[in-house]
Write a protein that holds these residues in place. Structure first.
Motif, PDB file in Angstrom:
ATOM      1  N   LYS B  57       0.831  -1.221   0.000  1.00 54.66           N
ATOM      2  CA  LYS B  57       0.000   0.000   0.000  1.00 54.66           C
ATOM      3  C   LYS B  57       0.861   1.264   0.000  1.00 54.66           C
ATOM      4  O   LYS B  57       0.438   2.322  -0.473  1.00 54.66           O
ATOM      5  N   SER B  58       2.059   1.145   0.584  1.00 55.88           N
ATOM      6  CA  SER B  58       2.903   2.330   0.677  1.00 55.88           C
ATOM      7  C   SER B  58       3.504   2.721  -0.672  1.00 55.88           C
ATOM      8  O   SER B  58       3.732   3.892  -0.946  1.00 55.88           O
ATOM      9  N   CYS B  59       3.781   1.700  -1.482  1.00 54.63           N
ATOM     10  CA  CYS B  59       4.552   1.947  -2.696  1.00 54.63           C
ATOM     11  C   CYS B  59       3.963   3.043  -3.601  1.00 54.63           C
ATOM     12  O   CYS B  59       4.656   4.006  -3.921  1.00 54.63           O
ATOM     13  N   PRO B  60       2.685   2.934  -4.010  1.00 52.88           N
ATOM     14  CA  PRO B  60       2.151   4.012  -4.869  1.00 52.88           C
ATOM     15  C   PRO B  60       2.084   5.351  -4.144  1.00 52.88           C
ATOM     16  O   PRO B  60       2.280   6.402  -4.776  1.00 52.88           O
ATOM     17  N   LEU B  61       1.838   5.311  -2.811  1.00 56.79           N
ATOM     18  CA  LEU B  61       1.776   6.575  -2.067  1.00 56.79           C
ATOM     19  C   LEU B  61       3.154   7.236  -2.008  1.00 56.79           C
ATOM     20  O   LEU B  61       3.283   8.458  -2.080  1.00 56.79           O
ATOM     21  N   TRP B  77       1.629  23.651  -8.247  1.00 56.91           N
ATOM     22  CA  TRP B  77       0.649  22.880  -7.490  1.00 56.91           C
ATOM     23  C   TRP B  77       0.078  21.797  -8.380  1.00 56.91           C
ATOM     24  O   TRP B  77      -1.014  21.921  -8.911  1.00 56.91           O
ATOM     25  N   ASN B  78       0.836  20.729  -8.512  1.00 61.41           N
ATOM     26  CA  ASN B  78       0.404  19.614  -9.334  1.00 61.41           C
ATOM     27  C   ASN B  78      -0.612  18.788  -8.561  1.00 61.41           C
ATOM     28  O   ASN B  78      -0.265  18.007  -7.699  1.00 61.41           O
ATOM     29  N   ILE B  79      -1.883  19.001  -8.890  1.00 59.75           N
ATOM     30  CA  ILE B  79      -2.954  18.244  -8.251  1.00 59.75           C
ATOM     31  C   ILE B  79      -3.271  17.042  -9.131  1.00 59.75           C
ATOM     32  O   ILE B  79      -4.250  16.339  -8.914  1.00 59.75           O
ATOM     33  N   GLY B  80      -2.458  16.837 -10.155  1.00 59.04           N
ATOM     34  CA  GLY B  80      -2.800  15.842 -11.174  1.00 59.04           C
ATOM     35  C   GLY B  80      -2.050  14.545 -11.089  1.00 59.04           C
ATOM     36  O   GLY B  80      -1.986  13.806 -12.077  1.00 59.04           O
ATOM     37  N   GLN B  84      -1.811  11.416 -13.908  1.00 55.66           N
ATOM     38  CA  GLN B  84      -0.505  10.992 -14.407  1.00 55.66           C
ATOM     39  C   GLN B  84      -0.266   9.519 -14.065  1.00 55.66           C
ATOM     40  O   GLN B  84       0.296   8.768 -14.870  1.00 55.66           O
ATOM     41  N   LEU B  85      -0.707   9.121 -12.881  1.00 55.10           N
ATOM     42  CA  LEU B  85      -0.595   7.713 -12.486  1.00 55.10           C
ATOM     43  C   LEU B  85      -1.391   6.825 -13.441  1.00 55.10           C
ATOM     44  O   LEU B  85      -0.915   5.787 -13.911  1.00 55.10           O
ATOM     45  N   TRP B 269      -4.923   7.483  -5.021  1.00 54.57           N
ATOM     46  CA  TRP B 269      -3.567   7.690  -4.515  1.00 54.57           C
ATOM     47  C   TRP B 269      -3.031   9.078  -4.845  1.00 54.57           C
ATOM     48  O   TRP B 269      -2.353   9.706  -4.045  1.00 54.57           O
ATOM     49  N   GLY B 270      -3.358   9.514  -6.058  1.00 54.44           N
ATOM     50  CA  GLY B 270      -2.824  10.806  -6.505  1.00 54.44           C
ATOM     51  C   GLY B 270      -3.306  11.947  -5.628  1.00 54.44           C
ATOM     52  O   GLY B 270      -2.646  12.987  -5.534  1.00 54.44           O
TER      53      GLY B 270
END
Lengths: 516, 343
Positions: B57-61, B77-80, B84-85, B269-270
């Motif tokens: 669970k940590s990896c993508p975060l 401020w990349n809210i994206g 992108q993921l 996650w993003g």
């Protein structure tokens, strides 16, 4: 030139004082203003004009003193109290909502507080009626403010101020944003307002305007009113002298102009407009030679910011070019100018000169050439960079807890020393500075001045853009004056304060004012 | 030492505050907060399987948190990261189910590279809009999230739908493109890659000239510009790096865990990454700690629901409250800078 007699007064001020830290912005001011007059408040930047007007409008609370309207004391420090006492102010930066219509902008001032409805048509009609009553011409109520010319927006602000208040109208440098025809219109309007028995307080540092529109004029210097006169009875040169003050010693030019030295930087025919579209630089050419300190004096707001920005490559001029060391530059960008050896001490050190959240060491590195020097394979050579930064800290006597102390924790003087140390650490052909000692204490001021002199002695050409006459006199080898975006010729020695004051006010000896 | 405390303290306080608030929420709903937290901890750290799930669970975060950190440090401020993921996930799903002739030692790195590239390109759209047309990146990256999600949804129900055509999902990745796992657990090699990238980002941001320039640009663009730093190039670099990290997160997730593409691939996650980045004070080392913390909460939440009868959604409440407290404890918050930005 006798002080004007005080007539029955509408607004009177008694021993008004206000300090900002060590600075006495207002120093026990007394003044009387009567209804039905246009009263100019004249003074240099920092003389206290704006502070006084902000106190009157209730935006600043004074430390002591009182204000009375019709002999009624006003509660100070409350904008609401000032308004209900009849004082309205028009700021230099308009407080209009650009995306709304004229009627919508006026609604707040024209509708009673209790009314929660907004009826655009009714407000529009009310606005037109009120405008007609006070003799102002305004734009159609349904027009969007954004689409209006500056003059029309200002009239709207004036109407707002009159609608909400009505006895005293304060205008903060109203002509700074206007074109000459708009200035004439404004003056005609102010005469209308005066004819209705109101008091118009008109802040300016333009002598010509005082003579043109004011009935009386009060001159402020260093937080004091140094005199009040009938405008008709005092000449422009007398006003200039009152405004800048008499210098005890005649300023000296230390060295003869560096006529023989090679030209370090030459800027040709720079012109640009500011964000309002008003001409900020008008065909300005600057030549500065090796070892020369060229002082560019002038009252703030006459193109200093723009001149610095263009010489730094931060702003693109509409026309003109810059040569450094005889070569014209591929592009006007700080990057390119840094490359050819131009250094900068910017006017706003917190914004443009430093990164407050970074450490002292990191701020000493904040220079393209320094970063290049300590870069190996993309990485910063930390040990070498830190040794170098520590040496600079010692050499320029920067007082900080350590190299890693956040820059924010340093005093203003030490922050400025960081900039000076960084800029002078690099081989410099030209150093462009803007008010390099503003806000510094005496020791720091001296340190910066000494550093500039030492740099010039080493052959660096220095452009010193400054609104501080003492600084200009103290450091410059030659002096030019910036007025309304135009640069005067070099002032020939002996330079005296009065002549400089006139130039700063836009009057050239034997010539018509150049802004006519 | 003092500086370390100063840096970690706001995050710790925010965390404690969030635990108190969520504890209250549990108590109000009639369960025991202590029991719930104990179950949460036990679920995450009480078994090897639990530990493996924490890592998963940590990896993508961690990767998306790094993406947020590098762009926020540049003042972008990349809210994206979410979009992108998803683009990164899309890239590996397309390659991984088709280019089966590639051997694994070449194919997998290549496919992950494609994921990073897709993420960077998706972020690059926002970068170009910002640099050329002054479009605020907050708006554009949020919008690009929706577009990425819509695109993904269309593809898995249309062109990329599995050969059998039963579910809206793509074909499974061929074995050459699967991330090696430590059987019988789900923990995978991608975690090592993510940790390595965190170390690399730490060096990049605090030891390299480009990293210094990115930080200076983020803290004071005017000063950076006058210093002769090419601010536009630094902004572009930061946003592309950010997109690449987020894209890689998607690639690793598909290759190691889901092994195919479907719509609800990411539980957001993003977006959680923004909390991870802020909790980690935008430093890669801090992001590692924050990502493991959030990962542990996610991993333990099921056990908490099972044992203590507290809905696993509670974890989202804790994570969200962390942001609120962080914003409250910071005098000048990163969020207040968003609205203060002139363009």
């Amino acid at each position: 030139m006798n002080p004007a007699p005080t007539s029955a007064s509408l607004l009177s001020i008694r021993r008004l004082s206000k300090r900002f830290g060590a600075l006495r912005a207002l120093d026990a001011i007394d003044a009387e203003f009567s209804g039905g007059e246009i009263h100019a408040i004249l003074g240099e930047n920092g003389a206290g004009k704006s502070t006084l007007m902000h106190v009157l409008a209730g935006l600043l609370r004074p430390d002591s003193g009182e204000c009375r309207i019709d002999d009624q004391a006003i509660r100070l420090g409350s904008a609401r109290a000032a308004r209900s006492a009849g004082i309205g102010m028009v700021h230099q930066h308009f407080a209009l909502v650009d995306a709304l219509t004229v009627a919508e902008n006026l609604a707040l001032s024209l509708t009673p507080d209790a009314d929660w409805r907004f009826d655009a048509v009714a407000v529009g009609e009310k606005a037109c009626a009120f405008a007609a009553q006070v003799g102002l011409e305004i734009a159609p109520p349904s027009a969007i403010v954004r689409d209006l010319p500056v003059g029309a927006r200002q009239r709207l602000e004036i109407l707002k101020a009159l609608a909400g208040a009505g006895r005293v109208l304060i205008l903060d440098e109203p002509t700074a944003v206007l074109t000459p025809p708009e200035v004439r219109l404004l003056f005609a309007m102010l005469q209308q307002v005066r004819a209705q028995g109101r008091l118009v307080l008109f802040i300016t540092h333009k002598l010509r305007e005082v003579k043109e529109v004011a009935d009386r004029v009060s001159i402020m210097r260093h937080g004091r009113v140094v005199g009040t006169y009938r405008a008709a009875e005092v000449s422009e040169s007398q006003l200039a002298e009152l405004m800048v003050g008499k210098l005890e010693v005649s300023p000296h030019i230390r060295r003869p102009p560096h006529a023989g030295a090679t030209v370090a930087m030459q800027a040709r025919e720079l012109s640009m407009r500011d964000h309002r579209g008003v001409v900020a630089l008008d065909n300005v050419s600057v030549t500065v030679r090796r070892g020369e300190i060229l002082g560019i004096a002038g009252v703030d707001g006459n193109g200093q910011r723009e001149l610095f920005a263009v010489l730094a490559g931060l702003a693109t001029p509409e026309s003109g070019q810059i040569e450094v060391g005889g070569k014209s530059l591929s592009a006007l960008a700080p990057r390119v100018l840094r490359q050819v050896g131009v250094g900068y001490i910017p006017p706003d050190r917190h914004r443009e000169g430093l990164v407050l959240a970074m450490s002292v060491a990191e701020n000493l590195l904040l220079h393209r050439n320094v970063l290049r020097r300590f870069q190996r394979h993309g990485l910063l050579q930390r040990p070498a960079a830190r040794r170098w930064a520590a040496a600079l800290m010692q050499q320029f006597r920067i007082k900080a807890a350590s190299l890693d102390a956040p820059l924010r924790s340093l005093s203003g003087g030490n922050q400025q020393r960081v900039i000076v140390a960084r800029e002078l650490s690099q081989p410099l052909a030209v150093l462009v500075t803007s008010n390099p000692t503003r806000g510094l204490d005496l020791a720091a001021t001296r340190a910066v001045a000494d550093a500039l002199r030492a740099a010039a002695a080493d052959g660096c050409a220095i452009v010193l853009i400054s609104t501080d006459l003492d600084e200009v006199f103290d450091l410059s080898d030659s002096i030019r004056v910036l007025y309304r975006g135009r640069l005067s010729d070099a002032v020939k020695p002996p330079v005296d304060a009065e002549r400089l004051g006139l130039l700063m006010a836009g009057i050239q000896a034997g010539k018509e004012p150049c802004n006519a | 030492m003092q500086r370390l405390i100063n840096r970690v303290l706001p995050s710790l306080l925010a965390l404690i505050g969030a635990l108190v608030v969520s504890g209250l929420a549990i108590a109000l709903s009639g369960s025991s907060p202590l029991l719930a937290f104990e179950a949460l901890l036990d679920g995450a750290f009480g078994s090897l399987d639990g530990l493996s799930e924490v890592a998963v669970k940590s990896c993508p975060l961690l990767l998306t948190g790094l993406a947020v950190a590098v762009s926020f440090q540049a003042g972008i401020w990349n809210i994206g990261a979410e979009g992108q993921l998803l683009m990164g996930a899309l890239a590996i799903a397309v390659i991984g189910s088709r280019a089966t002739w590639l051997p694994q030692p070449i194919g997998l790195p290549l496919a992950l590279g494609a994921s990073a590239t897709f993420g960077a390109l998706w972020a690059g759209i926002a970068a170009q809009l910002k640099l050329r047309r002054q479009v605020n990146e907050v708006i554009s990256t949020i919008m690009l999230n929706f577009i990425a999600l819509g695109l993904l949804s269309y593809l898995v129900q249309g062109p990329l739908m599995e050969a059998g055509g039963r579910y809206p999902q793509s074909d499974a990745l061929s074995p050459e493109f699967l991330m090696p796992r430590l059987s019988p657990y789900r923990i995978h090699l991608g975690l090592l890659l993510a940790l390595f990238l965190a170390a690399a980002m730490q060096v990049f941001l605090y030891r390299s000239v480009a990293g210094y320039e990115i930080r200076a640009t983020g803290l004071s663009p005017e000063a950076a510009r006058l210093a002769g730093i090419d601010v536009r190039r630094r902004l572009l670099l930061a946003l592309l790096l950010s997109g690449a990290l987020a894209g890689l997160a998607g690639g690793i997730e598909v290759s190691a865990i889901t092994r195919r593409l479907y719509e609800r691939l990411s539980p957001g996650w993003g977006f959680t990454a923004i909390a991870v980045g802020l909790l980690g004070r935008l430093s890669p080392v801090g992001v590692v700690a924050a990502a493991f913390l959030f990962g542990a909460m996610d991993a333990g939440s099921n056990a908490m629901q099972r044992v203590a009868g507290v809905s696993s959604v509670l974890v989202s409440i804790i994570q969200a409250t962390v942001i609120f407290f962080l914003v409250a404890f910071e005098r000048r918050t990163w969020f207040s800078k968003i609205s203060a930005e002139p363009d």
